[in-house]
Write a protein that holds these residues in place. Structure first.
Motif, PDB file in Angstrom:
ATOM      1  N   GLU A  13       0.828  -1.283   0.285  1.00 41.29           N
ATOM      2  CA  GLU A  13      -0.254  -0.179  -0.516  1.00 41.29           C
ATOM      3  C   GLU A  13       0.862   1.869  -0.342  1.00 41.29           C
ATOM      4  O   GLU A  13       0.513   2.337  -0.772  1.00 41.29           O
ATOM      5  CB  GLU A  13      -0.865  -0.252   1.120  1.00 41.29           C
ATOM      6  N   LEU A  14       1.563   1.019   1.271  1.00 41.86           N
ATOM      7  CA  LEU A  14       2.645   2.496   1.368  1.00 41.86           C
ATOM      8  C   LEU A  14       3.674   2.848   0.015  1.00 41.86           C
ATOM      9  O   LEU A  14       4.024   4.038  -0.791  1.00 41.86           O
ATOM     10  CB  LEU A  14       3.681   2.527   1.711  1.00 41.86           C
ATOM     11  N   LYS A  15       4.286   1.864  -0.407  1.00 39.17           N
ATOM     12  CA  LYS A  15       4.837   1.625  -2.421  1.00 39.17           C
ATOM     13  C   LYS A  15       3.607   1.946  -3.140  1.00 39.17           C
ATOM     14  O   LYS A  15       4.223   3.369  -4.010  1.00 39.17           O
ATOM     15  CB  LYS A  15       5.328   0.348  -2.752  1.00 39.17           C
ATOM     16  N   GLY A  16       2.211   1.992  -2.931  1.00 40.26           N
ATOM     17  CA  GLY A  16       1.484   2.026  -4.126  1.00 40.26           C
ATOM     18  C   GLY A  16       1.197   4.093  -3.994  1.00 40.26           C
ATOM     19  O   GLY A  16       1.558   4.520  -4.834  1.00 40.26           O
ATOM     20  N   ARG A  17       1.366   3.807  -3.289  1.00 42.38           N
ATOM     21  CA  ARG A  17       1.241   5.594  -2.397  1.00 42.38           C
ATOM     22  C   ARG A  17       2.224   6.236  -3.344  1.00 42.38           C
ATOM     23  O   ARG A  17       2.187   7.675  -3.677  1.00 42.38           O
ATOM     24  CB  ARG A  17       0.816   5.852  -0.820  1.00 42.38           C
ATOM     25  N   ALA A  18       3.456   6.222  -2.457  1.00 40.77           N
ATOM     26  CA  ALA A  18       4.765   6.442  -3.256  1.00 40.77           C
ATOM     27  C   ALA A  18       4.495   7.000  -4.455  1.00 40.77           C
ATOM     28  O   ALA A  18       5.247   7.453  -4.904  1.00 40.77           O
ATOM     29  CB  ALA A  18       5.620   5.876  -3.241  1.00 40.77           C
ATOM     30  N   LYS A  19       4.080   5.713  -5.723  1.00 36.73           N
ATOM     31  CA  LYS A  19       3.836   5.509  -6.579  1.00 36.73           C
ATOM     32  C   LYS A  19       3.030   6.868  -7.276  1.00 36.73           C
ATOM     33  O   LYS A  19       3.476   7.605  -8.115  1.00 36.73           O
ATOM     34  CB  LYS A  19       4.130   3.856  -7.663  1.00 36.73           C
ATOM     35  N   GLU A  20       2.105   6.112  -7.097  1.00 33.67           N
ATOM     36  CA  GLU A  20       0.513   7.378  -7.167  1.00 33.67           C
ATOM     37  C   GLU A  20       1.295   8.992  -7.170  1.00 33.67           C
ATOM     38  O   GLU A  20       1.719   9.867  -7.756  1.00 33.67           O
ATOM     39  CB  GLU A  20      -0.401   7.075  -6.548  1.00 33.67           C
ATOM     40  N   ALA A  21       2.140   9.333  -6.393  1.00 33.93           N
ATOM     41  CA  ALA A  21       2.722  10.748  -5.474  1.00 33.93           C
ATOM     42  C   ALA A  21       3.736  11.196  -6.700  1.00 33.93           C
ATOM     43  O   ALA A  21       3.795  12.487  -7.128  1.00 33.93           O
ATOM     44  CB  ALA A  21       2.701  10.761  -4.359  1.00 33.93           C
ATOM     45  N   ALA A  22       4.842   9.676  -6.772  1.00 32.75           N
ATOM     46  CA  ALA A  22       5.467  11.014  -7.451  1.00 32.75           C
ATOM     47  C   ALA A  22       5.665  10.711  -8.904  1.00 32.75           C
ATOM     48  O   ALA A  22       6.122  11.989  -9.858  1.00 32.75           O
ATOM     49  CB  ALA A  22       6.506   9.336  -7.126  1.00 32.75           C
ATOM     50  N   GLY A  23       4.028  10.407  -9.485  1.00 32.13           N
ATOM     51  CA  GLY A  23       3.452   9.629 -11.263  1.00 32.13           C
ATOM     52  C   GLY A  23       3.076  11.159 -10.734  1.00 32.13           C
ATOM     53  O   GLY A  23       2.957  12.718 -12.171  1.00 32.13           O
ATOM     54  N   ALA A  24       1.841  11.626 -10.338  1.00 32.89           N
ATOM     55  CA  ALA A  24       1.759  12.816 -10.026  1.00 32.89           C
ATOM     56  C   ALA A  24       2.123  13.954  -9.892  1.00 32.89           C
ATOM     57  O   ALA A  24       1.837  15.098 -10.558  1.00 32.89           O
ATOM     58  CB  ALA A  24       0.496  13.524  -9.273  1.00 32.89           C
ATOM     59  N   ALA A  25       3.605  14.289  -9.271  1.00 38.14           N
ATOM     60  CA  ALA A  25       4.205  14.804  -8.956  1.00 38.14           C
ATOM     61  C   ALA A  25       4.601  15.487 -10.489  1.00 38.14           C
ATOM     62  O   ALA A  25       5.679  16.172 -10.973  1.00 38.14           O
ATOM     63  CB  ALA A  25       5.271  14.771  -8.133  1.00 38.14           C
ATOM     64  N   THR A  26       5.834  13.890 -11.027  1.00 35.60           N
ATOM     65  CA  THR A  26       5.928  14.556 -12.562  1.00 35.60           C
ATOM     66  C   THR A  26       5.589  14.109 -13.865  1.00 35.60           C
ATOM     67  O   THR A  26       5.570  14.245 -15.316  1.00 35.60           O
ATOM     68  CB  THR A  26       7.326  13.580 -12.498  1.00 35.60           C
ATOM     69  N   GLY A  27       3.990  14.140 -13.492  1.00 34.33           N
ATOM     70  CA  GLY A  27       2.962  14.168 -13.981  1.00 34.33           C
ATOM     71  C   GLY A  27       3.245  12.458 -14.988  1.00 34.33           C
ATOM     72  O   GLY A  27       2.869  12.975 -16.411  1.00 34.33           O
ATOM     73  N   ASP A  28       4.051  11.511 -14.370  1.00 32.53           N
ATOM     74  CA  ASP A  28       3.644  10.219 -14.868  1.00 32.53           C
ATOM     75  C   ASP A  28       2.659   9.744 -14.634  1.00 32.53           C
ATOM     76  O   ASP A  28       2.441   9.035 -13.947  1.00 32.53           O
ATOM     77  CB  ASP A  28       5.288   9.963 -14.630  1.00 32.53           C
ATOM     78  N   ASP A  29       1.918   9.091 -16.286  1.00 36.28           N
ATOM     79  CA  ASP A  29       0.357   9.424 -15.521  1.00 36.28           C
ATOM     80  C   ASP A  29       0.097   7.746 -15.526  1.00 36.28           C
ATOM     81  O   ASP A  29      -0.649   6.805 -15.022  1.00 36.28           O
ATOM     82  CB  ASP A  29      -1.464   8.934 -17.271  1.00 36.28           C
ATOM     83  N   ASP A  30       1.654   7.255 -16.076  1.00 39.61           N
ATOM     84  CA  ASP A  30       1.250   5.515 -16.175  1.00 39.61           C
ATOM     85  C   ASP A  30       1.646   4.852 -14.974  1.00 39.61           C
ATOM     86  O   ASP A  30       1.711   3.782 -14.035  1.00 39.61           O
ATOM     87  CB  ASP A  30       2.416   4.701 -17.125  1.00 39.61           C
ATOM     88  N   LEU A  31       3.312   5.789 -13.849  1.00 43.48           N
ATOM     89  CA  LEU A  31       3.751   5.824 -12.814  1.00 43.48           C
ATOM     90  C   LEU A  31       2.483   5.780 -11.440  1.00 43.48           C
ATOM     91  O   LEU A  31       2.197   5.487 -10.562  1.00 43.48           O
ATOM     92  CB  LEU A  31       4.744   6.517 -12.486  1.00 43.48           C
ATOM     93  N   LYS A  32       1.542   7.024 -11.708  1.00 44.17           N
ATOM     94  CA  LYS A  32       0.597   7.063 -11.168  1.00 44.17           C
ATOM     95  C   LYS A  32      -0.525   5.627 -11.003  1.00 44.17           C
ATOM     96  O   LYS A  32      -0.887   5.615 -10.129  1.00 44.17           O
ATOM     97  CB  LYS A  32       0.307   8.928 -11.558  1.00 44.17           C
ATOM     98  N   ASN A  33      -0.616   5.234 -11.930  1.00 35.34           N
ATOM     99  CA  ASN A  33      -1.968   4.536 -12.154  1.00 35.34           C
ATOM    100  C   ASN A  33      -1.309   3.128 -11.588  1.00 35.34           C
ATOM    101  O   ASN A  33      -2.523   2.494 -11.231  1.00 35.34           O
ATOM    102  CB  ASN A  33      -2.448   4.148 -14.077  1.00 35.34           C
ATOM    103  N   GLU A  34       0.055   2.402 -11.717  1.00 39.85           N
ATOM    104  CA  GLU A  34       0.997   1.529 -11.267  1.00 39.85           C
ATOM    105  C   GLU A  34       0.526   2.112  -9.797  1.00 39.85           C
ATOM    106  O   GLU A  34       0.377   0.795  -9.073  1.00 39.85           O
ATOM    107  CB  GLU A  34       2.339   1.439 -11.607  1.00 39.85           C
ATOM    108  N   GLY A  35       1.295   2.835  -9.177  1.00 42.35           N
ATOM    109  CA  GLY A  35       0.720   3.197  -7.266  1.00 42.35           C
ATOM    110  C   GLY A  35      -0.769   2.560  -7.288  1.00 42.35           C
ATOM    111  O   GLY A  35      -0.440   2.443  -6.637  1.00 42.35           O
ATOM    112  N   LYS A  36      -2.113   3.246  -8.148  1.00 45.45           N
ATOM    113  CA  LYS A  36      -3.221   2.875  -7.188  1.00 45.45           C
ATOM    114  C   LYS A  36      -3.275   1.701  -7.411  1.00 45.45           C
ATOM    115  O   LYS A  36      -4.114   0.753  -6.470  1.00 45.45           O
ATOM    116  CB  LYS A  36      -3.806   3.458  -8.764  1.00 45.45           C
ATOM    117  N   ALA A  37      -2.714   1.179  -8.811  1.00 45.57           N
ATOM    118  CA  ALA A  37      -3.056  -0.496  -9.003  1.00 45.57           C
ATOM    119  C   ALA A  37      -2.518  -1.348  -7.615  1.00 45.57           C
ATOM    120  O   ALA A  37      -3.432  -2.043  -6.874  1.00 45.57           O
ATOM    121  CB  ALA A  37      -2.514  -1.071 -10.185  1.00 45.57           C
ATOM    122  N   ASP A  38      -1.179  -0.842  -6.865  1.00 44.98           N
ATOM    123  CA  ASP A  38      -0.656  -1.864  -6.364  1.00 44.98           C
ATOM    124  C   ASP A  38      -2.043  -0.982  -5.083  1.00 44.98           C
ATOM    125  O   ASP A  38      -1.581  -2.149  -4.117  1.00 44.98           O
ATOM    126  CB  ASP A  38       0.470  -0.895  -5.911  1.00 44.98           C
TER     127      ASP A  38
END
Length: 65
Positions: A13-38
């Motif tokens: 869950e925490l890894k997913g939150r970090a990925k989602e936040a990193a994706g949002a901060a960098t504009g990387d929708d794939d990373l953001k969605n991967e975080g949501k999936a985690d």
């Protein structure tokens, strides 16, 4: 639910939150969605473990264990 399962689910869950936040901060929708999936995967696993715990509790009450 075993303590290891709880830790693993929380870590996922925490890894997913970090990925989602990193994706949002960098504009990387794939990373953001991967975080949501985690996070969703972690929630499903947590739900399954809770159902197992309740089933074991009921079985224990029935069998007197």
């Amino acid at each position: 639910m075993g303590i290891n399962d709880k830790f693993e689910n929380k870590a996922e869950e925490l890894k997913g939150r970090a990925k989602e936040a990193a994706g949002a901060a960098t504009g990387d929708d794939d990373l953001k969605n991967e975080g949501k999936a985690d996070q969703a995967s972690s929630a499903v696993k947590k739900g399954i473990e809770e159902v197992k715990d309740k089933a074991n509790e009921v079985i224990g009450k029935i069998t007197g264990s």
